[in-house]
Design a protein around this motif. Structure first.
Motif: not given
Length: 126
Positions: A63-84
């Motif tokens: 998934v390298k180069g296509r997926f991006t993980i990020s977090r928003d600690n204020a919202k207690n949330t982690v995201y996984l952006q999945m492209n291509s």
């Protein structure tokens, strides 16, 4: 009691994008590392991506180069952006909290804990 709730899955055509979310409750989210895993029918659950409490990220080669993980600690949330997205990305995606992080060189291994969400289905059509 720790609770993880994933959302954002769905049906998408190959080449499309989705963003998954994982909301945590019942824990001090900001101090924990978080990982995403996926499990296709008849297969084992595999590591996809992880993010440490300081924001350091790690990805599976597939998934390298296509997926991006990020977090928003204020919202207690982690995201996984999945492209291509590809048909082989089809799976149930699970969030995992407070896994063990083992650094080596400039990257790390993430070993899952027992804290899992219920999963969200991602289906990529060809």
């Amino acid at each position: 009691q720790v609770q993880l709730v994933e959302s954002g899955g769905g049906l998408v055509q190959a080449g499309g994008s989705l963003r998954l979310s994982c909301v945590a409750s019942g824990t001090i989210f900001v101090v924990n590392s978080v990982g995403w895993y996926r499990q296709a029918p008849g297969k084992q659950r595999d590591f996809v991506a992880a993010i440490t409490r300081t924001g350091s990220t790690a990805y599976a080669e597939s998934v390298k180069g296509r997926f991006t993980i990020s977090r928003d600690n204020a919202k207690n949330t982690v995201y996984l952006q999945m492209n291509s997205l590809k048909p082989e990305d089809t799976a149930v995606y699970y969030c995992n909290l407070a896994g063990r992080v083992t650094f080596y060189g400039d990257t790390y291994n993430y070993t899952a804990s027992n804290y899992w969400g219920q999963g969200t289905q991602v289906t990529v059509s060809s």
